[in-house]
Design a protein around this motif. Structure first.
Motif, PDB file in Angstrom:
ATOM      1  N   TYR A  81       0.831  -1.204   0.000  1.00 33.49           N
ATOM      2  CA  TYR A  81       0.000   0.000   0.000  1.00 33.49           C
ATOM      3  C   TYR A  81       0.869   1.260   0.000  1.00 33.49           C
ATOM      4  O   TYR A  81       0.578   2.228  -0.710  1.00 33.49           O
ATOM      5  CB  TYR A  81      -0.936   0.008   1.208  1.00 33.49           C
ATOM      6  N   LEU A 137     -12.793   5.527   4.175  1.00 33.17           N
ATOM      7  CA  LEU A 137     -12.178   4.258   3.804  1.00 33.17           C
ATOM      8  C   LEU A 137     -11.836   4.255   2.317  1.00 33.17           C
ATOM      9  O   LEU A 137     -12.704   4.453   1.470  1.00 33.17           O
ATOM     10  CB  LEU A 137     -13.116   3.101   4.128  1.00 33.17           C
ATOM     11  N   LYS A 138     -10.558   4.023   1.992  1.00 30.94           N
ATOM     12  CA  LYS A 138     -10.098   3.937   0.600  1.00 30.94           C
ATOM     13  C   LYS A 138     -10.030   2.495   0.113  1.00 30.94           C
ATOM     14  O   LYS A 138     -10.318   2.199  -1.036  1.00 30.94           O
ATOM     15  CB  LYS A 138      -8.726   4.594   0.452  1.00 30.94           C
ATOM     16  N   ASP A 139      -9.628   1.611   1.008  1.00 35.39           N
ATOM     17  CA  ASP A 139      -9.526   0.199   0.637  1.00 35.39           C
ATOM     18  C   ASP A 139      -9.364  -0.619   1.908  1.00 35.39           C
ATOM     19  O   ASP A 139      -9.046  -0.081   2.983  1.00 35.39           O
ATOM     20  CB  ASP A 139      -8.334  -0.036  -0.293  1.00 35.39           C
ATOM     21  N   ARG A 140      -9.582  -1.919   1.769  1.00 28.44           N
ATOM     22  CA  ARG A 140      -9.344  -2.834   2.885  1.00 28.44           C
ATOM     23  C   ARG A 140      -8.913  -4.173   2.331  1.00 28.44           C
ATOM     24  O   ARG A 140      -9.266  -4.549   1.210  1.00 28.44           O
ATOM     25  CB  ARG A 140     -10.563  -2.988   3.793  1.00 28.44           C
ATOM     26  N   ALA A 141      -8.124  -4.879   3.110  1.00 29.72           N
ATOM     27  CA  ALA A 141      -7.654  -6.208   2.707  1.00 29.72           C
ATOM     28  C   ALA A 141      -7.690  -7.130   3.908  1.00 29.72           C
ATOM     29  O   ALA A 141      -7.510  -6.685   5.051  1.00 29.72           O
ATOM     30  CB  ALA A 141      -6.240  -6.122   2.142  1.00 29.72           C
ATOM     31  N   THR A 171      -7.144  -7.781   9.390  1.00 29.31           N
ATOM     32  CA  THR A 171      -7.807  -6.855   8.478  1.00 29.31           C
ATOM     33  C   THR A 171      -6.990  -5.573   8.439  1.00 29.31           C
ATOM     34  O   THR A 171      -6.596  -5.046   9.485  1.00 29.31           O
ATOM     35  CB  THR A 171      -9.243  -6.542   8.939  1.00 29.31           C
ATOM     36  N   HIS A 223      -6.994  -1.678   6.927  1.00 29.58           N
ATOM     37  CA  HIS A 223      -7.803  -0.604   6.344  1.00 29.58           C
ATOM     38  C   HIS A 223      -6.911   0.552   5.931  1.00 29.58           C
ATOM     39  O   HIS A 223      -5.965   0.905   6.647  1.00 29.58           O
ATOM     40  CB  HIS A 223      -8.830  -0.095   7.361  1.00 29.58           C
ATOM     41  N   ILE A 224      -7.232   1.144   4.803  1.00 26.63           N
ATOM     42  CA  ILE A 224      -6.551   2.340   4.321  1.00 26.63           C
ATOM     43  C   ILE A 224      -7.559   3.494   4.373  1.00 26.63           C
ATOM     44  O   ILE A 224      -8.645   3.400   3.800  1.00 26.63           O
ATOM     45  CB  ILE A 224      -6.050   2.174   2.872  1.00 26.63           C
ATOM     46  N   TYR A 225      -7.175   4.563   5.062  1.00 24.16           N
ATOM     47  CA  TYR A 225      -8.070   5.699   5.240  1.00 24.16           C
ATOM     48  C   TYR A 225      -7.426   7.009   4.800  1.00 24.16           C
ATOM     49  O   TYR A 225      -6.205   7.175   4.860  1.00 24.16           O
ATOM     50  CB  TYR A 225      -8.419   5.879   6.731  1.00 24.16           C
TER      51      TYR A 225
END
Length: 202
Positions: free
Chosen positions: A53, A179-183, A194, A196-198
């Motif tokens: 990321y 929230l931009k993305d999560r994996a 988990t 999270h990208i914020y």
């Protein structure tokens, strides 16, 4: 010779607080082998996704690693991945161990990541298995808004204890972040995280 009972009581309370403090506990763990497994293959996927990321969003990021431990995230980064890296941890034992990775663009300091007062800007502020240790995660994240660059991101990784996500933490963060993305990462042992990208609501 008379003994001052209030003085003795104060010393006992101070001793108990010190021995039960989060810093003392983490110092004890980092003095032993408790966290050695973080360098094993089981945790490699989580670190790799975080690094991925950072590389996706930035060519030469300024990184703030909160709860950095012994600097394993820094070890996973290539020198070309970042312009500056600062690792912060409450454990001075962990920070002392991390200092082997310090160089002209890498620093480590001991500090309470729940109450930081930094003047520097950062592109990626990372809570890698650390945010859920804080008493007030929301307030701690908000206090760092001033340190996040215009296009900066928060990267927050959470270990899913007992097979359950920390939904309460994610819901709380959604009140102040976008929230931009999560994996989701699962290793062969069945441990899962988990990430999270914020970005900040502007």
């Amino acid at each position: 010779m008379a003994v001052n009972s209030s003085s003795v009581s104060a010393k006992i309370i101070s001793f108990i607080k010190r021995k039960t403090s989060q810093q003392y506990r983490f110092n004890q763990q980092y003095s032993g082998t408790y966290w050695d497994g973080l360098r094993n293959i089981e945790d490699l996927g989580r670190y790799s996704v975080i690094v991925g990321y950072i590389r996706f969003f930035f060519k030469h990021a300024r990184i703030l690693d909160l709860g950095c431990g012994e600097g394993i995230l820094r070890e996973r980064l290539s020198p070309s991945d970042f312009a500056y890296y600062l690792g912060v941890d409450i454990s001075d034992v962990a920070i002392a161990n991390a200092q082997k990775n310090a160089d002209a663009k890498t620093g480590f300091i001991t500090g309470d990541i729940g109450k930081l007062d930094l003047d520097e800007p950062f592109d990626a502020i990372v809570y890698n298995e650390s945010l859920y240790y804080l008493k007030n995660p929301k307030a701690s994240v908000m206090s760092l808004f001033k340190n996040l660059s215009k296009d900066g991101i928060f990267i927050i990784s959470s270990f899913n204890k007992h097979g359950k996500e920390n939904v309460t933490m994610w819901n709380t963060l959604s009140e102040i972040l976008v929230l931009k993305d999560r994996a989701t990462i699962t290793n062969a042992k069945g441990d899962w995280w988990t990430i999270h990208i914020y970005t900040v609501k502007r």
